[in-house]
Design a protein around this motif. Structure first.
Motif, PDB file in Angstrom:
ATOM      1  N   ALA A  91     -49.569 -24.603  -2.622  1.00  0.00           N
ATOM      2  CA  ALA A  91     -48.424 -23.708  -2.840  1.00  0.00           C
ATOM      3  C   ALA A  91     -48.648 -22.345  -2.193  1.00  0.00           C
ATOM      4  O   ALA A  91     -47.695 -21.712  -1.705  1.00  0.00           O
ATOM      5  N   SER A  92     -49.917 -21.887  -2.156  1.00  0.00           N
ATOM      6  CA  SER A  92     -50.216 -20.582  -1.572  1.00  0.00           C
ATOM      7  C   SER A  92     -50.459 -20.644  -0.073  1.00  0.00           C
ATOM      8  O   SER A  92     -50.585 -19.600   0.575  1.00  0.00           O
ATOM      9  N   GLY A  93     -50.552 -21.850   0.475  1.00  0.00           N
ATOM     10  CA  GLY A  93     -50.790 -22.014   1.905  1.00  0.00           C
ATOM     11  C   GLY A  93     -52.256 -22.084   2.285  1.00  0.00           C
ATOM     12  O   GLY A  93     -52.581 -22.189   3.473  1.00  0.00           O
ATOM     13  N   GLU A  94     -53.166 -22.049   1.313  1.00  0.00           N
ATOM     14  CA  GLU A  94     -54.592 -22.152   1.629  1.00  0.00           C
ATOM     15  C   GLU A  94     -54.961 -23.538   2.126  1.00  0.00           C
ATOM     16  O   GLU A  94     -55.879 -23.703   2.936  1.00  0.00           O
ATOM     17  N   ILE A  95     -54.283 -24.546   1.607  1.00  0.00           N
ATOM     18  CA  ILE A  95     -54.542 -25.944   1.963  1.00  0.00           C
ATOM     19  C   ILE A  95     -53.245 -26.535   2.501  1.00  0.00           C
ATOM     20  O   ILE A  95     -52.178 -26.311   1.903  1.00  0.00           O
ATOM     21  N   PRO A  96     -53.292 -27.277   3.602  1.00  0.00           N
ATOM     22  CA  PRO A  96     -52.069 -27.896   4.109  1.00  0.00           C
ATOM     23  C   PRO A  96     -51.452 -28.851   3.083  1.00  0.00           C
ATOM     24  O   PRO A  96     -52.162 -29.481   2.293  1.00  0.00           O
ATOM     25  N   ALA A  97     -50.150 -28.938   3.120  1.00  0.00           N
ATOM     26  CA  ALA A  97     -49.432 -29.804   2.169  1.00  0.00           C
ATOM     27  C   ALA A  97     -49.096 -31.148   2.795  1.00  0.00           C
ATOM     28  O   ALA A  97     -48.115 -31.781   2.420  1.00  0.00           O
ATOM     29  N   ASN A  98     -49.948 -31.602   3.738  1.00  0.00           N
ATOM     30  CA  ASN A  98     -49.657 -32.859   4.434  1.00  0.00           C
ATOM     31  C   ASN A  98     -50.214 -34.090   3.725  1.00  0.00           C
ATOM     32  O   ASN A  98     -50.045 -35.209   4.189  1.00  0.00           O
ATOM     33  N   GLN A  99     -50.913 -33.874   2.607  1.00  0.00           N
ATOM     34  CA  GLN A  99     -51.427 -34.984   1.806  1.00  0.00           C
ATOM     35  C   GLN A  99     -51.069 -34.741   0.346  1.00  0.00           C
ATOM     36  O   GLN A  99     -51.058 -33.594  -0.114  1.00  0.00           O
ATOM     37  N   PRO A 100     -50.788 -35.811  -0.407  1.00  0.00           N
ATOM     38  CA  PRO A 100     -50.487 -35.613  -1.836  1.00  0.00           C
ATOM     39  C   PRO A 100     -51.675 -34.980  -2.555  1.00  0.00           C
ATOM     40  O   PRO A 100     -52.824 -35.400  -2.343  1.00  0.00           O
ATOM     41  N   PRO A 101     -51.433 -33.981  -3.378  1.00  0.00           N
ATOM     42  CA  PRO A 101     -52.555 -33.342  -4.091  1.00  0.00           C
ATOM     43  C   PRO A 101     -53.312 -34.330  -4.976  1.00  0.00           C
ATOM     44  O   PRO A 101     -54.520 -34.182  -5.169  1.00  0.00           O
ATOM     45  N   GLU A 102     -52.622 -35.324  -5.491  1.00  0.00           N
ATOM     46  CA  GLU A 102     -53.283 -36.335  -6.327  1.00  0.00           C
ATOM     47  C   GLU A 102     -54.358 -37.083  -5.535  1.00  0.00           C
ATOM     48  O   GLU A 102     -55.442 -37.387  -6.051  1.00  0.00           O
ATOM     49  N   ASP A 103     -54.049 -37.389  -4.260  1.00  0.00           N
ATOM     50  CA  ASP A 103     -55.023 -38.104  -3.430  1.00  0.00           C
ATOM     51  C   ASP A 103     -56.218 -37.210  -3.095  1.00  0.00           C
ATOM     52  O   ASP A 103     -57.372 -37.667  -3.104  1.00  0.00           O
ATOM     53  N   ILE A 104     -55.946 -35.949  -2.798  1.00  0.00           N
ATOM     54  CA  ILE A 104     -57.041 -35.027  -2.480  1.00  0.00           C
ATOM     55  C   ILE A 104     -57.946 -34.845  -3.696  1.00  0.00           C
ATOM     56  O   ILE A 104     -59.174 -34.788  -3.574  1.00  0.00           O
ATOM     57  N   ALA A 105     -57.342 -34.749  -4.882  1.00  0.00           N
ATOM     58  CA  ALA A 105     -58.135 -34.598  -6.108  1.00  0.00           C
ATOM     59  C   ALA A 105     -59.065 -35.790  -6.298  1.00  0.00           C
ATOM     60  O   ALA A 105     -60.239 -35.626  -6.666  1.00  0.00           O
ATOM     61  N   LYS A 106     -58.579 -36.973  -6.045  1.00  0.00           N
ATOM     62  CA  LYS A 106     -59.423 -38.180  -6.175  1.00  0.00           C
ATOM     63  C   LYS A 106     -60.527 -38.174  -5.129  1.00  0.00           C
ATOM     64  O   LYS A 106     -61.670 -38.574  -5.411  1.00  0.00           O
ATOM     65  N   LEU A 107     -60.207 -37.734  -3.919  1.00  0.00           N
ATOM     66  CA  LEU A 107     -61.226 -37.655  -2.874  1.00  0.00           C
ATOM     67  C   LEU A 107     -62.323 -36.678  -3.264  1.00  0.00           C
ATOM     68  O   LEU A 107     -63.525 -36.979  -3.120  1.00  0.00           O
ATOM     69  N   LEU A 108     -61.961 -35.510  -3.768  1.00  0.00           N
ATOM     70  CA  LEU A 108     -62.953 -34.518  -4.157  1.00  0.00           C
ATOM     71  C   LEU A 108     -63.809 -35.014  -5.321  1.00  0.00           C
ATOM     72  O   LEU A 108     -65.017 -34.727  -5.388  1.00  0.00           O
ATOM     73  N   LEU A 109     -63.215 -35.760  -6.232  1.00  0.00           N
ATOM     74  CA  LEU A 109     -63.979 -36.351  -7.328  1.00  0.00           C
ATOM     75  C   LEU A 109     -65.040 -37.293  -6.777  1.00  0.00           C
ATOM     76  O   LEU A 109     -66.198 -37.274  -7.218  1.00  0.00           O
ATOM     77  N   SER A 110     -64.671 -38.113  -5.798  1.00  0.00           N
ATOM     78  CA  SER A 110     -65.641 -39.045  -5.218  1.00  0.00           C
ATOM     79  C   SER A 110     -66.727 -38.296  -4.446  1.00  0.00           C
ATOM     80  O   SER A 110     -67.898 -38.697  -4.466  1.00  0.00           O
ATOM     81  N   VAL A 111     -66.373 -37.202  -3.781  1.00  0.00           N
ATOM     82  CA  VAL A 111     -67.371 -36.387  -3.082  1.00  0.00           C
ATOM     83  C   VAL A 111     -68.372 -35.823  -4.084  1.00  0.00           C
ATOM     84  O   VAL A 111     -69.592 -35.857  -3.858  1.00  0.00           O
ATOM     85  N   GLN A 112     -67.884 -35.308  -5.198  1.00  0.00           N
ATOM     86  CA  GLN A 112     -68.788 -34.751  -6.201  1.00  0.00           C
ATOM     87  C   GLN A 112     -69.765 -35.799  -6.716  1.00  0.00           C
ATOM     88  O   GLN A 112     -70.975 -35.551  -6.796  1.00  0.00           O
ATOM     89  N   PHE A 113     -69.258 -36.972  -7.053  1.00  0.00           N
ATOM     90  CA  PHE A 113     -70.140 -38.008  -7.591  1.00  0.00           C
ATOM     91  C   PHE A 113     -71.133 -38.476  -6.531  1.00  0.00           C
ATOM     92  O   PHE A 113     -72.312 -38.712  -6.831  1.00  0.00           O
ATOM     93  N   GLY A 114     -70.678 -38.606  -5.289  1.00  0.00           N
ATOM     94  CA  GLY A 114     -71.586 -39.015  -4.229  1.00  0.00           C
ATOM     95  C   GLY A 114     -72.703 -38.014  -4.001  1.00  0.00           C
ATOM     96  O   GLY A 114     -73.872 -38.380  -3.839  1.00  0.00           O
ATOM     97  N   LEU A 115     -72.369 -36.722  -4.002  1.00  0.00           N
ATOM     98  CA  LEU A 115     -73.377 -35.682  -3.845  1.00  0.00           C
ATOM     99  C   LEU A 115     -74.433 -35.760  -4.940  1.00  0.00           C
ATOM    100  O   LEU A 115     -75.641 -35.661  -4.683  1.00  0.00           O
ATOM    101  N   ARG A 116     -73.971 -35.930  -6.158  1.00  0.00           N
ATOM    102  CA  ARG A 116     -74.888 -35.916  -7.294  1.00  0.00           C
ATOM    103  C   ARG A 116     -75.812 -37.130  -7.304  1.00  0.00           C
ATOM    104  O   ARG A 116     -76.947 -37.059  -7.800  1.00  0.00           O
ATOM    105  N   VAL A 117     -75.354 -38.248  -6.769  1.00  0.00           N
ATOM    106  CA  VAL A 117     -76.219 -39.421  -6.664  1.00  0.00           C
ATOM    107  C   VAL A 117     -77.232 -39.212  -5.545  1.00  0.00           C
ATOM    108  O   VAL A 117     -78.441 -39.443  -5.712  1.00  0.00           O
TER     109      VAL A 117
END
Length: 205
Positions: free
Chosen positions: A144-170
């Motif tokens: 909404a503020s323009g920091e991140i492009p709105a070309n992907q659904p925020p729900e999908d990006i949130a799931k991607l970031l969740l997987s990145v976090q878990f992968g890093l921690r493993v």
């Protein structure tokens, strides 16, 4: 009339969390716990029911002190986009500073949770949903503020970031290498047009 507890519950939960974090749920014995917590077997079971009950309370204590406090601090300090960057930067720094390479107690719990232990699975699932919700609100606000492009659904990006976090921690448990972790996060942040790491001019958190 129940007798008042003769110990500091936060202290003993912190102690239990440390041993569970170091050894894992299955490998931690009741003797390990009573020695670390400085409690008798009777006091442990009277206060927490059983090892699973103690573990779940220690996990919640860990999450309150680490995950939830970090989220609140980042959201209060940075813009939505930089909240994401700061959140991951702190994960990297804390992971690399841990000489025991224990990773994250929540992620470790996810790896140990068995199909015949629905209570443990549900506890992990609820926490992953909380992290996903954090990512979703920050991504939505950053789009909404323009920091991140709105070309992907925020729900999908949130799931991607969740997987990145878990992968890093493993990974950090077996390959605690800064460049490996940076190599994962640089393209992930670039995809969102966010800097990695935080700019040097960032405010103190």
């Amino acid at each position: 009339m129940a007798r008042p507890r003769q110990f500091d519950e936060d202290r003993v939960l912190d102690a239990a969390g440390e041993i569970f974090w170091a050894k894992g749920y299955e490998a931690t014995s009741t003797r390990d716990l009573t020695d670390r917590m400085a409690l008798t077997h009777a006091s442990l079971y009277n206060a927490f029911g059983d090892k699973r009950g103690l573990y779940l309370k220690a996990l919640q204590r860990y999450l309150d002190r680490n995950l939830r406090s970090r989220i609140a601090r980042m959201e209060a300090t940075y813009s939505p986009g930089l909240t994401i960057v700061g959140y991951f930067e702190e994960i990297v720094e804390r992971s690399l500073a841990d000489a025991e390479h224990r990773g994250c107690l929540l992620v470790n719990t996810a790896l140990e949770a068995r199909s015949d232990d629905p209570e443990m699975q549900r506890a992990v699932a609820d926490e992953t949903a909380e992290i996903e919700a954090f990512f979703l609100r920050t991504v939505t606000a950053a789009q909404a503020s323009g920091e991140i492009p709105a070309n992907q659904p925020p729900e999908d990006i949130a799931k991607l970031l969740l997987s990145v976090q878990f992968g890093l921690r493993v990974l950090v448990r077996v390959r605690p290498e800064r460049e490996l972790l940076n190599g994962i996060l640089r393209p992930a942040m670039a995809m969102l047009t966010l800097p990695w790491p935080l700019p040097e001019s960032r405010p103190d958190g």
